[in-house]
Structures are given as C-alpha cells and as structure tokens.
Write an enzyme that holds these catalytic residues in place. Structure first.
Site, mmCIF file in Angstrom:
data_model
loop_
_atom_site.group_PDB
_atom_site.id
_atom_site.type_symbol
_atom_site.label_atom_id
_atom_site.label_comp_id
_atom_site.label_asym_id
_atom_site.label_seq_id
_atom_site.Cartn_x
_atom_site.Cartn_y
_atom_site.Cartn_z
ATOM 1 N N HIS A 191 0.850 -1.200 0.000
ATOM 2 C CA HIS A 191 0.000 0.000 0.000
ATOM 3 C C HIS A 191 0.881 1.244 0.000
ATOM 4 C CE1 HIS A 191 -3.503 -2.547 1.670
ATOM 5 N NE2 HIS A 191 -3.655 -2.341 0.386
ATOM 6 N N GLU A 194 1.658 3.850 3.072
ATOM 7 C CA GLU A 194 2.137 3.330 4.358
ATOM 8 C C GLU A 194 3.671 3.405 4.395
ATOM 9 O OE1 GLU A 194 0.167 -0.486 4.382
ATOM 10 O OE2 GLU A 194 -1.809 0.458 4.258
ATOM 11 N N ARG A 248 -3.354 4.855 -2.148
ATOM 12 C CA ARG A 248 -3.197 3.510 -1.581
ATOM 13 C C ARG A 248 -2.862 2.441 -2.636
ATOM 14 N NH1 ARG A 248 -5.782 0.017 2.511
ATOM 15 N NH2 ARG A 248 -6.781 -1.758 1.541
ATOM 16 N N ASN A 265 -3.618 -5.522 -2.412
ATOM 17 C CA ASN A 265 -3.896 -6.470 -1.319
ATOM 18 C C ASN A 265 -5.325 -7.005 -1.342
ATOM 19 O OD1 ASN A 265 -2.341 -7.798 0.626
ATOM 20 N ND2 ASN A 265 -3.378 -6.706 2.291
ATOM 21 N N ARG A 266 -6.008 -6.803 -2.441
ATOM 22 C CA ARG A 266 -7.279 -7.482 -2.724
ATOM 23 C C ARG A 266 -7.148 -8.287 -4.021
ATOM 24 N NH1 ARG A 266 -7.533 -5.522 1.446
ATOM 25 N NH2 ARG A 266 -9.190 -4.338 2.500
ATOM 26 N N HIS A 319 2.616 -3.676 6.811
ATOM 27 C CA HIS A 319 1.670 -2.599 6.503
ATOM 28 C C HIS A 319 1.633 -1.622 7.684
ATOM 29 C CE1 HIS A 319 -0.625 -4.430 3.015
ATOM 30 N NE2 HIS A 319 0.133 -5.442 3.396
ATOM 31 N N GLU A 394 0.679 -4.983 10.974
ATOM 32 C CA GLU A 394 0.325 -3.557 10.919
ATOM 33 C C GLU A 394 1.181 -2.846 11.962
ATOM 34 O OE1 GLU A 394 -1.795 -2.203 8.820
ATOM 35 O OE2 GLU A 394 -3.065 -3.863 8.129
HETATM 36 ZN ZN LIG Z 1 -1.827 -1.739 4.065
#
Ligand SMILES: [Zn+2]
Length: 435
Positions: A191, A194, A248, A265-266, A319, A394
């Site tokens: 992403h 980030e 993103r 990330n999808r 992330h 995260e």
């Molecule tokens: Zn992320």
C-alpha cells in the site's frame, strides 16, 4: 507537433509526461465511527463512493472503531446520513493537511552507488528518513558490493517491473555459517501511503547486513534462516504519494473507467473475491482488480512465491497502521488447521515488541476479524504458495498520526518490529522449522 506529443503522452500515460498536480487535504477530517449492528456497518460501507470516503481503519467487530477520512464538500451530507443509523461519531483528526504538514517529512534522495560504507558497521544509509524508491534500490545494489561483517552476503534479484516500469528488487541476506537453510520472506509497501513499511524493511536490511549492535539474536537468525526482503512492492504508488500523499493502490489504468489503480492487497489469486472486503468498482480504494492476479506488481510476488514457496517457512508482509500481528485467513472466518502454531509464534513476537517500548500489538485471527477481506498476500502465501507461517503486520500507530508517522518514530517502530521478528524466528526454529 503538439498533437503528436499529446499522443505520445496518451500512449505512455499522461502522468509520465506531466508532473502530477499536488493534492492537498485542507479541511478533510478523520471521523471515528462506532456502529451497533452489522446492518449499519453495511450501510456505512455503501456510502464509500457517494461521499468519497477513505477508510483508514476497518472495525474488527460490532462496536469497534472505524476511521474514515471525509472531505469538506461531503462532510455535512455524510454526517446527516450517519444520523439515520445507530452510530456514535467523533472527530479523530481535525484537519488532515495540517497533520501531514506538521508530521510528515518529504522523502529524501540518497544515492549509494558512488559511496563507501561509513564504517565496518554501517552503510551510511539514513535510517531516520523516508527515502524515494530509486534511493532504496541504489542502497540494495550498494550492499551487494560491500564486504559485510561476519561473512554475511547480500545478493539482489529483480522480481519484475511495475506498471510504469520500475524495478521491484529483492535482497537476500545470508550467512555461510550453519546448515543449509530455508527462507523467510518479508515485503513492504504493497500500500503506497504506508511509508513506515518500506522504512522498516530498510532498517531490518541494514541491521541484518551489518549487525551494528552485535546482537546475538541476529547471528542466531542468520545461522538458521536466509532472509529475503522486498522493501517496495508497489513503487509506482509509493512514488505517486509524493504528490498525492494518501494514495493507496497501484497506478494501473482501468479500462472503461477514468479511475486509476487496483488495491494490490485485494488482488492476490487465492480465494479472490471482490464481494468479500473488496470492490468491483475501479473508483474504490479497495478495488480488487478485473480478475485475480491481474496486476504486474501482484504477479511479481506471486510468481516468485509459486516458484520458491517450498523453500520458505515464513512470509511477513508489512503494513500500517494499527499495531497488529495478523494471520490467515482473510477470506473466511474459518481458521487454518495449524492456527495454534501461528498464534504461538505471533505471541512471542508481540511479547518482544512490548518489552522494548511498551507498545501493545494485537494478535488477530479470522475468529475475531468479523469483516474479512479476500485477495490478500498473506492468504496467498499460505494457501497458494504453501508457506506455513504467513502474517500481515500492521505497524504503529493506532491513529494519532496514522499514515503520517513522524520520522522521529521510524526508529522505535522499526527496532521493535525487528525485536518481534527475531523472537518470531526463534520460536519457529525451536518448533523444527528452518531445517
Ligand atoms: Zn496496508
């Protein structure tokens, strides 16, 4: 002449020919929303495109907080519509641009191609700044030219290119000591916004390469595992955030739409399903792509892990933010058969993190993740590439700075992650992995 330049621009994407206009977020607020029912949450999600909402944090369950950025032009309408739901709303960030201006330094360019190492224990890379992608690639190349302490060897390999042709580089750090080893794969920067993720991967690379504090845990790690690190999976998006700080996705065009980008990330090809935590709308920030694995940046990771997955015991994708150490599955609330192993190793990691600066990381699993998201890289690593210990981490923080984590917090964030990672690797080695 003007026409032909225009055509070339269209052919090679307008963004490459013209500087992208700087986007600002004056008057944008981040709201914290607590919802009481799953039905209200669905209604809330359905407002994403109408009010151009940018979801900063998904709730994990009913009555868990959701953070949403909303622009001044939509604020009144959105809050009015929220009034028809059973929600509690408060303001988390008063002015997003002010937050960015105050706490986010520009990324610096620091080339390592013509440099000498500062000393035997440091490359001279500034670990307290955010760096542009080219600088990070130069740094990786520089390490391969160095004689590193303890006979550590760094080698670099390209996993492929991005949509705009940037090179996605992977560095392997290994020690000649110990038995033939299995691998641990770490990536960051899926992403774009980030920034702490690539910065943390760079920090880990420097510490594994030079072991500046003579940390015996780093010797142990490298005598048990080879470590493979990709600091920036999505370099086009990462570079674009110089002008559009909160971007993103990647930077692919979408046929039939003027909206750009896919949420990588999808997009991973294991149980890919836009209906589960993704979107079929190219204008959404969580657009899953037109088909599974459609994006070159996804394919770079997928192809490498499919070819080499059997050599790896762990996959960690970095992330921000939220302070969580999460394991699969993201696509379903069911748990992997071996989730107790994953939970225990994550437990050692977060205990080591806490012992350093008292930061609490939550261990997440699908049992407590009510709102699943399909197409994530950790699900693919485990389900598609057969890597047992797959996690999404995260990093800091929990919302005060969000994506604009100040540079002064790079080091504590990265060093506590490294401590967690070393404890994690020791756990899995003691359970018979790495051999
Ligand atoms: Zn992320």
């Amino acid at each position: 002449m003007l026409v032909s330049i225009g055509c070339i621009c269209v052919l090679f994407q307008l963004a490459l020919c013209l500087p992208s206009p700087k986007v600002t977020y004056n008057g944008h607020k981040v709201l914290e929303i607590l919802h009481k029912t799953e039905d209200d949450f669905k209604k809330l999600l359905s407002m994403e495109l109408k009010f151009e909402l940018d979801i900063w944090k998904m709730p994990k369950h009913v009555n868990d907080s959701m953070y949403v950025r909303v622009g001044p032009q939509h604020l009144e309408g959105f809050v009015n519509e929220l009034g028809s739901l059973n929600t509690v709303v408060s303001t988390l960030v008063e002015d997003v641009q002010q937050l960015i201006d105050t706490h986010s330094s520009p990324r610096i360019h620091q080339s390592h191609s013509n440099r000498r190492a500062v000393n035997a224990r440091s490359s001279g890379m500034d670990l307290n700044s955010y760096h542009i992608h080219e600088s990070i690639n130069n740094y990786l190349a520089f390490l391969t030219t160095q004689v590193l302490p303890n006979d550590v060897v760094a080698t670099v390999e390209s996993l492929g290119t991005s949509v705009e042709g940037r090179n996605v580089q992977m560095i392997k750090i290994s020690s000649p000591y110990g038995a033939p080893k299995r691998g641990i794969f770490i990536d960051g920067g899926i992403h774009a916004r980030e920034w702490i993720a690539p910065a943390t991967v760079v920090y880990v690379i420097e510490h594994l390469a030079y072991n500046p504090k003579n940390d015996s845990n780093i010797y142990s790690l490298l005598s048990h595992f080879d470590v493979y690190l990709v600091p920036v999976v999505n370099p086009d998006g990462y570079e674009y955030t110089k002008d559009v700080r909160l971007w993103r996705k990647n930077r692919n065009t979408n046929s039939g739409s003027s909206c750009v980008g896919v949420d990588l990330n999808r997009n991973f090809p294991f149980q890919w399903n836009p209906a589960v935590g993704g979107s079929t709308n190219p204008c959404s920030d969580i657009y899953s792509g037109s088909y599974k694995g459609s994006e070159p940046e996804t394919a770079n990771i997928v192809n490498y892990l499919l070819n080499h997955g059997s050599e790896f015991d762990a996959y960690l994708t970095i992330h921000s933010y939220g302070q969580m150490w999460l394991y699969p599955w993201g696509y379903t609330s069911a748990l992997p058969n071996d989730y107790l192993d994953l939970d225990a190793a994550a437990g050692d990691a977060v205990a080591a993190i806490k012992s350093l600066h008292r930061k609490k990381y939550t261990i997440g699993s699908s049992t407590n993740t009510l709102y699943a998201a399909a197409g994530g890289s950790d699900d693919f690593a485990k389900g598609g590439a057969g890597i047992k210990y797959a996690y999404t981490i995260e990093l800091r923080d929990t919302g005060a700075y969000g994506f604009s984590l100040p540079t002064s917090l790079i080091q504590p964030t990265a060093e506590e992650f490294l401590a967690g990672f070393l404890a994690f690797a020791e756990n899995i080695f003691n359970n018979g992995y790495g051999k």
